[in-house]
Design an enzyme around this catalytic site. Sequence first.
Site, mmCIF file in Angstrom:
data_model
loop_
_atom_site.group_PDB
_atom_site.id
_atom_site.type_symbol
_atom_site.label_atom_id
_atom_site.label_comp_id
_atom_site.label_asym_id
_atom_site.label_seq_id
_atom_site.Cartn_x
_atom_site.Cartn_y
_atom_site.Cartn_z
ATOM 1 N N GLY A 86 0.669 -1.182 -0.125
ATOM 2 C CA GLY A 86 -0.087 -0.061 -0.004
ATOM 3 C C GLY A 86 0.980 1.260 0.096
ATOM 4 O O GLY A 86 1.851 1.343 0.786
ATOM 5 N N ALA A 87 0.345 2.224 -0.900
ATOM 6 C CA ALA A 87 1.548 3.461 -1.101
ATOM 7 C C ALA A 87 1.665 4.198 0.256
ATOM 8 O O ALA A 87 2.952 4.156 0.556
ATOM 9 C CB ALA A 87 0.810 4.336 -1.962
ATOM 10 N N ASN A 111 -7.095 1.119 -11.072
ATOM 11 C CA ASN A 111 -7.335 0.451 -9.830
ATOM 12 C C ASN A 111 -7.199 -0.951 -10.069
ATOM 13 O O ASN A 111 -7.146 -1.347 -11.056
ATOM 14 C CB ASN A 111 -8.608 0.847 -8.979
ATOM 15 C CG ASN A 111 -8.564 0.426 -7.562
ATOM 16 O OD1 ASN A 111 -7.690 0.520 -6.858
ATOM 17 N ND2 ASN A 111 -9.790 -0.132 -7.032
ATOM 18 N N LYS A 112 -7.330 -1.955 -9.025
ATOM 19 C CA LYS A 112 -7.163 -3.182 -9.193
ATOM 20 C C LYS A 112 -8.223 -3.850 -10.264
ATOM 21 O O LYS A 112 -9.211 -3.367 -10.348
ATOM 22 C CB LYS A 112 -7.609 -4.045 -7.712
ATOM 23 C CG LYS A 112 -7.384 -5.278 -7.793
ATOM 24 C CD LYS A 112 -5.908 -5.662 -7.619
ATOM 25 C CE LYS A 112 -5.109 -4.837 -6.687
ATOM 26 N NZ LYS A 112 -3.516 -4.893 -6.929
ATOM 27 N N GLN A 128 -7.144 -9.824 -2.139
ATOM 28 C CA GLN A 128 -6.826 -8.747 -1.099
ATOM 29 C C GLN A 128 -8.313 -8.485 -0.478
ATOM 30 O O GLN A 128 -8.226 -8.204 0.760
ATOM 31 C CB GLN A 128 -6.277 -7.652 -1.588
ATOM 32 C CG GLN A 128 -4.990 -7.815 -2.345
ATOM 33 C CD GLN A 128 -4.991 -8.160 -3.832
ATOM 34 O OE1 GLN A 128 -5.731 -8.454 -4.383
ATOM 35 N NE2 GLN A 128 -3.920 -7.700 -4.479
ATOM 36 N N ASP A 132 -4.910 3.132 -7.836
ATOM 37 C CA ASP A 132 -3.414 3.090 -7.753
ATOM 38 C C ASP A 132 -2.862 4.434 -8.538
ATOM 39 O O ASP A 132 -1.908 4.895 -8.179
ATOM 40 C CB ASP A 132 -3.022 2.096 -8.756
ATOM 41 C CG ASP A 132 -3.146 0.704 -7.638
ATOM 42 O OD1 ASP A 132 -4.219 0.045 -8.095
ATOM 43 O OD2 ASP A 132 -2.499 0.201 -7.095
ATOM 44 N N ARG A 152 11.176 -1.290 -3.850
ATOM 45 C CA ARG A 152 10.259 -1.493 -4.846
ATOM 46 C C ARG A 152 9.902 -0.248 -5.998
ATOM 47 O O ARG A 152 9.529 0.681 -5.472
ATOM 48 C CB ARG A 152 8.778 -1.612 -4.021
ATOM 49 C CG ARG A 152 8.341 -2.969 -3.798
ATOM 50 C CD ARG A 152 6.853 -3.033 -3.174
ATOM 51 N NE ARG A 152 5.793 -3.382 -3.971
ATOM 52 C CZ ARG A 152 4.644 -3.495 -4.129
ATOM 53 N NH1 ARG A 152 4.125 -3.482 -2.749
ATOM 54 N NH2 ARG A 152 3.634 -3.489 -4.742
#
Lengths: 369, 369
Positions: free
Chosen positions: B55-56, B258-259, B207, B248, B94
């Site tokens: 997670g950011a 997004n996902k 998730q 994202d 990362r």
Amino acid sequence: MKIDGKHYRTIWIHPQNPKIVQIIDQRKLPFQFVIKDLEDLESAEKAISDMLVRGAGLIGATAGYGMYLAALNVNKKHFIKELLNAGEILKNSRPTAVNLQWAVERQLAEIEKCETYEECVNATLKTAGEITDEDANMCRMIGEHGFKIIEKISRHRNGETVNILTHCNAGWLAFVDYGSATSPIYKAHDAGIDVHVWVDETRPRNQGARLTAWELLEHGVPHTVIPDNAGGHLMQHGLVDIVITGADRVTKTGDAANKIGTYLKALAAMDNNVPFYIALPSSTFDWAIADGVNEIPVEQRDGREVKYMSGFKDGAEQEFLIMPEGSNVANYGFDVTPSRLITGLITERGICDASEDGIKTIFPEKYIM
Amino acid sequence: MKIDGKHYRTIWIHPQNPKIVQIIDQRKLPFQFVIKDLEDLESAEKAISDMLVRGAGLIGATAGYGMYLAALNVNKKHFIKELLNAGEILKNSRPTAVNLQWAVERQLAEIEKCETYEECVNATLKTAGEITDEDANMCRMIGEHGFKIIEKISRHRNGETVNILTHCNAGWLAFVDYGSATSPIYKAHDAGIDVHVWVDETRPRNQGARLTAWELLEHGVPHTVIPDNAGGHLMQHGLVDIVITGADRVTKTGDAANKIGTYLKALAAMDNNVPFYIALPSSTFDWAIADGVNEIPVEQRDGREVKYMSGFKDGAEQEFLIMPEGSNVANYGFDVTPSRLITGLITERGICDASEDGIKTIFPEKYIM
């Protein structure tokens, strides 16, 4: 279709012993390929109720052969009475399967015409064979009609790969042969057209990843399994030329109940101008219903199918917990895609618009008051 | 938020030893709750690269504390040179995480101002704390703004349950506290509003089923995990009042990456007049991009995530095969939801339309040429 290079149907008479019927134990796919002998009413009933066989067409064929196996083993003196009883037992093996009721009734109608026990055994064998052949033929015809759509796309793409997305398993494993949604695909592949299938995993029971992928792999059709979440992205990027799925029930106005998630793919197809077809034998129409979203009841299944998942490890299939034990789950069996999102219906009689007017053109007799 | 009744953040200083930073090993959730000590640069780097934290927001905070842990352990004579090196190591843990680069640069800017080693240790500790608190505050503000939407729906429903659907995990586990998509939900729940969350499983990495369900369960928020396929059906039947997801990356025109699967839910929301919101801290905007679908590259991940699945059995997490080993798979990480499908963006500065004009009203300084 082919398994490891050899042609199979999903149900057949044992080649050396006409008193035995053979099926594939589909619960074990894709990890193990197990052929199972059915020798009596009881084993046929269990094959249906324990879901060794599934899919409308195959359940009907199994019920047809179940009546034949019952006839082989009844008391010859009261064979009609005992076969009526056998019919009840089979009908209750999966009460919601329309083809099951229909196949048993068809056998009972033949049995009632028989005067001797020997006649009855022959009649049930013959009728089971007819039910089976008719199912295979119906699927073959769906393939003939649907093939023309794929062939046309292939021509428009100058022979480049035609990418077809499908959801769940409307393959030959659900019928006697060919399948519904897969039949045009097999026909196109066998005719040398370059096809590639995006196979939706189809959570929670994973019929796509387990059964459709296995079918296509065994028959040699290029395919890629994707999470159910991926189809929209693929369509946005021009990677899907056509969607073809099966259906559990289609209204006389063209709304289609199919495995949960189908509606989401239909929305994405509409948003990206991808043609979206439903392939179905005419027995899937429910001529009494007009509004699919509001009138078709949606089954809620055991939440365990969402909370646990079945997979293969250490040479055996096992069940694993995949989320917090304490969380609630919901498990809706299917959803309804409104006809406005469906480009057309592919049936054994031909292709029509998903609308009352469209369906009327190929099934006019169903709309006579 | 709460775990078993006790308040936690996702990263904190050890209560008895200020030279140790503690995190939750998120890889083990939801089956095991394991707290892990970070004592040096190496353990912080590994926590990020091995995805103990994700997670950011949380990656940024971990990088911030990673620089503090590095400062504790460097050679005091060449601390600036060694910390520049530590920054490079963290940045590479990362490479695609924007917040990670930003947090390291912020620490390096502070370090360059220091004249003594002691000053430097204090500065990195203070800055790491600031990065962490700012992230928590940003999420808290997202909650304050999003809360008003939920409160309004609750009023319109005369206090009946507000059903919220979310996809993936944009929860407090992905940040320092509160989360983005979940922050308005926690705020509403804590304020006594009757909320219920439909949690998309979120294949292939699950998730939703693993992390979002666990978060909500521990904090006591009513929720139900569903296969990703189910959302359309729920919306057709009035069972979803609002969709809130994270993102994202959001373009300056309001398209949201997004996902994978988010786009399908946005289509269903539009088709059923369900409001669809994206919750994001402003650091998620990519001010350089205008056309999300065509300009945001979509990562393809390891196919093993689709072919195998991780679950819990016999006291341990295990991986098992869930489809034919010989079939191809594809694994796209996310998709892009065009702004036309998004009702609004919930940011720490307030709510705006998902459009250039809308975003300009709350981030005017970003559009000055």
